[in-house]
Every structure is written in C-alpha cells, then in structure tokens.
Design a protein around this motif. Sequence first.
Motif, PDB file in Angstrom:
ATOM      1  N   ARG A   1       0.829  -1.199   0.000  1.00 23.85           N
ATOM      2  CA  ARG A   1       0.000   0.000   0.000  1.00 23.85           C
ATOM      3  C   ARG A   1       0.873   1.262   0.000  1.00 23.85           C
ATOM      4  O   ARG A   1       0.618   2.204  -0.756  1.00 23.85           O
TER       5      ARG A   1
ATOM      6  N   ILE B   1       1.048   4.151  -2.984  1.00 21.80           N
ATOM      7  CA  ILE B   1       0.865   5.583  -2.736  1.00 21.80           C
ATOM      8  C   ILE B   1       2.085   6.365  -3.226  1.00 21.80           C
ATOM      9  O   ILE B   1       1.944   7.427  -3.844  1.00 21.80           O
ATOM     10  N   HIS B   2       3.268   5.845  -2.985  1.00 27.29           N
ATOM     11  CA  HIS B   2       4.489   6.499  -3.452  1.00 27.29           C
ATOM     12  C   HIS B   2       4.514   6.574  -4.983  1.00 27.29           C
ATOM     13  O   HIS B   2       4.884   7.594  -5.556  1.00 27.29           O
TER      14      HIS B   2
ATOM     15  N   PHE C   1       1.892   6.384  -7.205  1.00 26.48           N
ATOM     16  CA  PHE C   1       0.800   7.098  -7.858  1.00 26.48           C
ATOM     17  C   PHE C   1       0.402   8.413  -7.173  1.00 26.48           C
ATOM     18  O   PHE C   1      -0.386   9.173  -7.723  1.00 26.48           O
ATOM     19  N   GLY C   2       0.921   8.645  -5.977  1.00 24.75           N
ATOM     20  CA  GLY C   2       0.617   9.888  -5.287  1.00 24.75           C
ATOM     21  C   GLY C   2      -0.825  10.010  -4.829  1.00 24.75           C
ATOM     22  O   GLY C   2      -1.345  11.112  -4.682  1.00 24.75           O
ATOM     23  N   ARG C   3      -1.482   8.882  -4.617  1.00 24.60           N
ATOM     24  CA  ARG C   3      -2.870   8.889  -4.148  1.00 24.60           C
ATOM     25  C   ARG C   3      -3.159   7.607  -3.383  1.00 24.60           C
ATOM     26  O   ARG C   3      -2.421   6.622  -3.486  1.00 24.60           O
ATOM     27  N   GLU C   4      -4.232   7.642  -2.627  1.00 25.67           N
ATOM     28  CA  GLU C   4      -4.702   6.452  -1.924  1.00 25.67           C
ATOM     29  C   GLU C   4      -5.331   5.487  -2.934  1.00 25.67           C
ATOM     30  O   GLU C   4      -5.995   5.925  -3.874  1.00 25.67           O
ATOM     31  N   PRO C   5      -5.158   4.192  -2.741  1.00 26.03           N
ATOM     32  CA  PRO C   5      -5.844   3.232  -3.617  1.00 26.03           C
ATOM     33  C   PRO C   5      -7.344   3.218  -3.320  1.00 26.03           C
ATOM     34  O   PRO C   5      -7.769   3.552  -2.209  1.00 26.03           O
ATOM     35  N   HIS C   6      -8.139   2.851  -4.314  1.00 29.00           N
ATOM     36  CA  HIS C   6      -9.589   2.734  -4.118  1.00 29.00           C
ATOM     37  C   HIS C   6      -9.896   1.644  -3.094  1.00 29.00           C
ATOM     38  O   HIS C   6     -10.788   1.788  -2.268  1.00 29.00           O
TER      39      HIS C   6
ATOM     40  N   GLU D   1      -7.019  -3.007  -5.818  1.00 27.76           N
ATOM     41  CA  GLU D   1      -6.261  -2.179  -6.745  1.00 27.76           C
ATOM     42  C   GLU D   1      -4.758  -2.303  -6.474  1.00 27.76           C
ATOM     43  O   GLU D   1      -3.948  -2.390  -7.396  1.00 27.76           O
TER      44      GLU D   1
END
Length: 78
Positions: free
Chosen positions: A21, A25-26, A28-33, A37
């Motif tokens: 996880r 995040i590192h 894609f720069g976002r939280e996963p759904h 994912e």
Amino acid sequence: MEKLNITTKEEWNQFARERNRASFIHEFGREPHDYEEVRCWAAETLTRIVTLSLKSEEDREKAQQEFMGKLCRNYEVI
C-alpha cells in the motif's frame, strides 16, 4: 531501520499489505480505491519483471495472462 520481529504467516501478510500500500501511494501519489487495486498493481509489476526474461512475445503474453489471472481477480486482457 528497525529490526523486524515477524513470526507468523499472518504477520508477514499484514507486513506485505502495508508495504504494498505504501509503495502504491508512493508510485501514484494517491490512496488506492481498495486493496484489490494494490494487489493488481503489485501483480502486474511482478509479472512484468518475471516475463522480461522470456524471449518470444507469445511466451510473454501467455505468461502474463497466466500470472495475472491467478494473482488479480479483476484482471482483463485488453
């Protein structure tokens, strides 16, 4: 770096989930759904690494479908 004190399969799985996880995040720069994912992204990354050694495009495609079909429930070949 802290020393790991992991002794059970469940603890290793939890550690892997947390690291996967954090890596997602590192990347894609976002939280996963959701964790699925993350699993699909990790499986896709692993598949790319494993299939790099295969010489023919046909072998790479076959291996990719096999790995991804086993590792990621939502995988679709496009």
